[in-house]
Scaffold this active site. Structure first.
Site, short mmCIF file in Angstrom:
data_model
loop_
_atom_site.label_atom_id
_atom_site.label_comp_id
_atom_site.label_asym_id
_atom_site.label_seq_id
_atom_site.Cartn_x
_atom_site.Cartn_y
_atom_site.Cartn_z
N GLY A 256 0.53 6.84 2.53
CA GLY A 256 -0.34 8.20 2.82
C GLY A 256 0.56 9.70 2.73
O GLY A 256 -0.18 10.37 2.21
N ILE B 97 0.81 -1.12 0.36
CA ILE B 97 0.00 0.04 0.20
C ILE B 97 1.29 1.64 0.17
O ILE B 97 1.63 1.41 0.77
CB ILE B 97 -1.00 0.09 1.29
CG1 ILE B 97 -1.86 -1.28 1.36
CG2 ILE B 97 -1.64 1.24 1.14
CD1 ILE B 97 -3.22 -0.94 2.47
#
Length: 155
Positions: free
Chosen positions: A65, A62
């Site tokens: 962020g 992932i």
């Protein structure tokens, strides 16, 4: 909004002229459109070969962020540098603050991460932006941030 295509394309060579960032921290691959003084739509092609996927997370990669926010900030830097015609001058865009960051959806290898940034406020050297990252129209990250244009630190 002008499409950045053909002879005026913001391909990687033009991005490298506007930004001081280089691999592995260059997080903008192309500018799709730009409206100087207003907004930019840039793209990051997220590849499995990105260094951060080695540890975030093995077996379930992932994109962090905070790196999505960095990509938005780099798109904003291109917008600011191009708007003020500062490409090639050595001026840098420094992050000053991030407000209201929200992480909505994961970004995985193989995605095209759309980076949309617009000016919210302009002062002499300090600018406020609103940014939204998305994949296939689905928001992954959004925030507001402040940046300053300045000379590089002296040695």
């Amino acid at each position: 909004m002008s499409e950045a295509t053909g002879a005026g394309a913001y391909d990687i060579q033009r991005i490298l002229k506007a930004l001081p960032h280089r691999y592995p921290l260059l997080l903008v691959d192309r500018v799709r459109s730009i409206e100087l003084g207003e907004r930019i739509h840039a793209v990051k092609a997220v590849s499995f070969n990105e260094d951060f996927f080695q540890g975030h997370f093995p077996g379930a990669p992932i994109m962090p962020g905070v790196l999505q926010i960095e990509a938005l900030a780099q798109a904003a830097a291109i917008l600011g540098i191009e708007t003020l015609e500062l490409a090639g001058t050595g001026k840098l865009v420094f992050f000053m603050g991030i407000d209201g960051a929200k992480f909505r959806s994961p970004v995985t290898p193989g995605c095209l991460l759309d980076l949309e940034v617009e000016f919210l406020q302009k002062r002499s050297r300090v600018y406020k932006f609103k940014g939204r990252a998305s994949v296939d129209g689905k928001t992954t990250t959004e925030c507001e941030f402040t940046a300053m244009i300045a000379d590089p630190p002296s040695d």
